[in-house]
Motif scaffolding. Structure first.
Motif, short mmCIF file in Angstrom:
data_model
loop_
_atom_site.label_atom_id
_atom_site.label_comp_id
_atom_site.label_asym_id
_atom_site.label_seq_id
_atom_site.Cartn_x
_atom_site.Cartn_y
_atom_site.Cartn_z
N ASP A 22 12.03 4.97 63.10
CA ASP A 22 11.14 5.89 62.39
C ASP A 22 10.77 5.23 61.07
O ASP A 22 11.17 4.11 60.78
CB ASP A 22 11.79 7.26 62.20
N CYS A 23 9.98 5.91 60.27
CA CYS A 23 9.45 5.27 59.06
C CYS A 23 10.56 4.90 58.07
O CYS A 23 10.45 3.87 57.40
CB CYS A 23 8.39 6.14 58.40
N TYR A 26 12.61 1.89 59.72
CA TYR A 26 11.74 0.71 59.81
C TYR A 26 11.72 -0.07 58.50
O TYR A 26 11.92 -1.29 58.47
CB TYR A 26 10.34 1.16 60.21
#
Length: 52
Positions: A22-23, A26
């Motif tokens: 996910d952000c 990442y």
């Protein structure tokens, strides 16, 4: 710089999914690879959905 570009290309090829990709994870993965410090160490494994 080539390492960052490779990381960005890998990220574009992966589907968004919690908690592995996910952000937050990442970006933290890049910081970990670049510095050896994991800014999300306390978050990894601590959530699985939007709620928790």
């Amino acid at each position: 710089m080539a390492d960052l570009i490779a990381h960005l290309h890998r990220g574009m090829a992966e589907p968004f999914r919690r908690p592995d990709w996910d952000c937050c994870a990442y970006v933290a993965d890049w910081v970990l690879a670049a510095t050896g410090i994991d800014p999300a160490a306390d978050l990894r494994g601590a959530y699985h959905t939007l709620a928790a």
